[in-house]
Motif scaffolding. Structure first.
Motif, PDB file in Angstrom:
ATOM      1  N   ALA A 141      17.206 -60.630  -9.722  1.00 49.21           N
ATOM      2  CA  ALA A 141      16.590 -61.639 -10.585  1.00 49.21           C
ATOM      3  C   ALA A 141      15.273 -61.124 -11.169  1.00 49.21           C
ATOM      4  CB  ALA A 141      16.357 -62.930  -9.798  1.00 49.21           C
ATOM      5  N   GLU A 142      14.496 -60.419 -10.368  1.00 50.10           N
ATOM      6  CA  GLU A 142      13.197 -59.920 -10.825  1.00 50.10           C
ATOM      7  C   GLU A 142      13.326 -58.729 -11.762  1.00 50.10           C
ATOM      8  OE1 GLU A 142      11.072 -59.224  -7.185  1.00 50.10           O
ATOM      9  OE2 GLU A 142      10.644 -61.348  -6.892  1.00 50.10           O
ATOM     10  N   SER A 143      14.494 -58.103 -11.823  1.00 49.92           N
ATOM     11  CA  SER A 143      14.660 -56.915 -12.654  1.00 49.92           C
ATOM     12  C   SER A 143      15.245 -57.230 -14.029  1.00 49.92           C
ATOM     13  CB  SER A 143      15.542 -55.892 -11.943  1.00 49.92           C
ATOM     14  OG  SER A 143      16.865 -56.381 -11.835  1.00 49.92           O
ATOM     15  N   GLN A 144      15.598 -58.484 -14.291  1.00 50.08           N
ATOM     16  CA  GLN A 144      16.279 -58.831 -15.534  1.00 50.08           C
ATOM     17  C   GLN A 144      15.458 -58.500 -16.778  1.00 50.08           C
ATOM     18  OE1 GLN A 144      19.663 -59.815 -15.715  1.00 50.08           O
ATOM     19  NE2 GLN A 144      19.264 -58.918 -13.714  1.00 50.08           N
ATOM     20  N   ASP A 145      14.166 -58.798 -16.763  1.00 53.38           N
ATOM     21  CA  ASP A 145      13.330 -58.494 -17.931  1.00 53.38           C
ATOM     22  C   ASP A 145      13.273 -56.995 -18.187  1.00 53.38           C
ATOM     23  OD1 ASP A 145      12.807 -61.161 -18.418  1.00 53.38           O
ATOM     24  OD2 ASP A 145      10.882 -61.145 -17.366  1.00 53.38           O
ATOM     25  N   LYS A 146      13.090 -56.232 -17.133  1.00 48.75           N
ATOM     26  CA  LYS A 146      13.017 -54.782 -17.294  1.00 48.75           C
ATOM     27  C   LYS A 146      14.354 -54.218 -17.800  1.00 48.75           C
ATOM     28  CE  LYS A 146      11.386 -50.596 -15.213  1.00 48.75           C
ATOM     29  NZ  LYS A 146      10.361 -50.049 -14.377  1.00 48.75           N
ATOM     30  N   LEU A 147      15.463 -54.723 -17.251  1.00 52.80           N
ATOM     31  CA  LEU A 147      16.779 -54.267 -17.711  1.00 52.80           C
ATOM     32  C   LEU A 147      16.996 -54.615 -19.175  1.00 52.80           C
ATOM     33  CD1 LEU A 147      18.989 -55.184 -14.621  1.00 52.80           C
ATOM     34  CD2 LEU A 147      18.353 -52.895 -15.396  1.00 52.80           C
ATOM     35  N   ALA A 148      16.562 -55.790 -19.586  1.00 53.52           N
ATOM     36  CA  ALA A 148      16.705 -56.188 -20.986  1.00 53.52           C
ATOM     37  C   ALA A 148      15.879 -55.280 -21.889  1.00 53.52           C
ATOM     38  CB  ALA A 148      16.288 -57.645 -21.164  1.00 53.52           C
ATOM     39  N   GLN A 149      14.675 -54.932 -21.451  1.00 47.58           N
ATOM     40  CA  GLN A 149      13.828 -54.018 -22.233  1.00 47.58           C
ATOM     41  C   GLN A 149      14.474 -52.647 -22.357  1.00 47.58           C
ATOM     42  OE1 GLN A 149      10.084 -54.050 -20.158  1.00 47.58           O
ATOM     43  NE2 GLN A 149       9.520 -56.088 -20.888  1.00 47.58           N
ATOM     44  N   LEU A 150      15.036 -52.149 -21.267  1.00 46.48           N
ATOM     45  CA  LEU A 150      15.710 -50.851 -21.305  1.00 46.48           C
ATOM     46  C   LEU A 150      16.927 -50.897 -22.229  1.00 46.48           C
ATOM     47  CD1 LEU A 150      15.549 -49.802 -17.538  1.00 46.48           C
ATOM     48  CD2 LEU A 150      14.354 -48.726 -19.448  1.00 46.48           C
ATOM     49  N   ALA A 151      17.666 -51.981 -22.189  1.00 46.82           N
ATOM     50  CA  ALA A 151      18.830 -52.112 -23.063  1.00 46.82           C
ATOM     51  C   ALA A 151      18.407 -52.102 -24.527  1.00 46.82           C
ATOM     52  CB  ALA A 151      19.593 -53.393 -22.734  1.00 46.82           C
ATOM     53  N   CYS A 152      17.319 -52.793 -24.851  1.00 45.61           N
ATOM     54  CA  CYS A 152      16.811 -52.791 -26.226  1.00 45.61           C
ATOM     55  C   CYS A 152      16.404 -51.387 -26.644  1.00 45.61           C
ATOM     56  CB  CYS A 152      15.630 -53.747 -26.359  1.00 45.61           C
ATOM     57  SG  CYS A 152      16.103 -55.484 -26.364  1.00 45.61           S
ATOM     58  N   LYS A 153      15.750 -50.655 -25.737  1.00 42.15           N
ATOM     59  CA  LYS A 153      15.318 -49.295 -26.058  1.00 42.15           C
ATOM     60  C   LYS A 153      16.533 -48.398 -26.306  1.00 42.15           C
ATOM     61  CE  LYS A 153      12.586 -45.380 -24.416  1.00 42.15           C
ATOM     62  NZ  LYS A 153      13.397 -44.466 -25.183  1.00 42.15           N
ATOM     63  N   VAL A 154      17.556 -48.518 -25.484  1.00 46.67           N
ATOM     64  CA  VAL A 154      18.760 -47.705 -25.660  1.00 46.67           C
ATOM     65  C   VAL A 154      19.424 -48.030 -26.995  1.00 46.67           C
ATOM     66  CG1 VAL A 154      21.097 -47.306 -24.786  1.00 46.67           C
ATOM     67  CG2 VAL A 154      19.164 -47.310 -23.206  1.00 46.67           C
ATOM     68  N   ARG A 155      19.519 -49.330 -27.311  1.00 48.88           N
ATOM     69  CA  ARG A 155      20.115 -49.708 -28.605  1.00 48.88           C
ATOM     70  C   ARG A 155      19.320 -49.108 -29.767  1.00 48.88           C
ATOM     71  NH1 ARG A 155      20.083 -55.048 -26.415  1.00 48.88           N
ATOM     72  NH2 ARG A 155      21.990 -55.371 -25.278  1.00 48.88           N
ATOM     73  N   ALA A 156      17.996 -49.169 -29.672  1.00 54.55           N
ATOM     74  CA  ALA A 156      17.150 -48.607 -30.726  1.00 54.55           C
ATOM     75  C   ALA A 156      17.337 -47.099 -30.813  1.00 54.55           C
ATOM     76  CB  ALA A 156      15.679 -48.956 -30.460  1.00 54.55           C
ATOM     77  N   ASP A 157      17.422 -46.429 -29.665  1.00 54.66           N
ATOM     78  CA  ASP A 157      17.627 -44.973 -29.657  1.00 54.66           C
ATOM     79  C   ASP A 157      18.989 -44.610 -30.254  1.00 54.66           C
ATOM     80  OD1 ASP A 157      15.144 -44.533 -28.560  1.00 54.66           O
ATOM     81  OD2 ASP A 157      15.894 -44.207 -26.512  1.00 54.66           O
ATOM     82  N   ILE A 158      20.004 -45.393 -29.960  1.00 57.25           N
ATOM     83  CA  ILE A 158      21.327 -45.137 -30.533  1.00 57.25           C
ATOM     84  C   ILE A 158      21.279 -45.344 -32.049  1.00 57.25           C
ATOM     85  CG2 ILE A 158      23.706 -46.001 -30.668  1.00 57.25           C
ATOM     86  CD1 ILE A 158      23.475 -46.591 -27.622  1.00 57.25           C
TER      87      ILE A 158
END
Length: 70
Positions: free
Chosen positions: A42-59
């Protein structure tokens, strides 16, 4: 309580106290581990969402090769 849990507890009640305590300790440890995992997830959801956004931007910026090797 489920029928399976009732059946298990009926069998546990037949055991000597020290074995009952050992089983209880294992169950409590499992429950505590589950609570810790749920809290960490539960506490990692924000960080995971940020990482997913970064990966999408990098792609999107073609900084990541998304093709699998043959």
């Amino acid at each position: 309580m489920t029928q399976l849990l009732e059946k298990v507890l009926t069998e546990v009640y037949k055991l000597p106290p020290e074995k009952q305590d050992a089983i209880a300790a294992v169950i409590l440890e499992e429950l505590e581990d589950e609570q810790l995992w749920n809290k960490a997830f539960a506490e990692s959801q924000d960080k995971l969402a940020q990482l997913a956004c970064k990966v999408r931007a990098d792609i999107k910026a073609d900084r990541i090769n998304t093709r699998c090797a043959p």
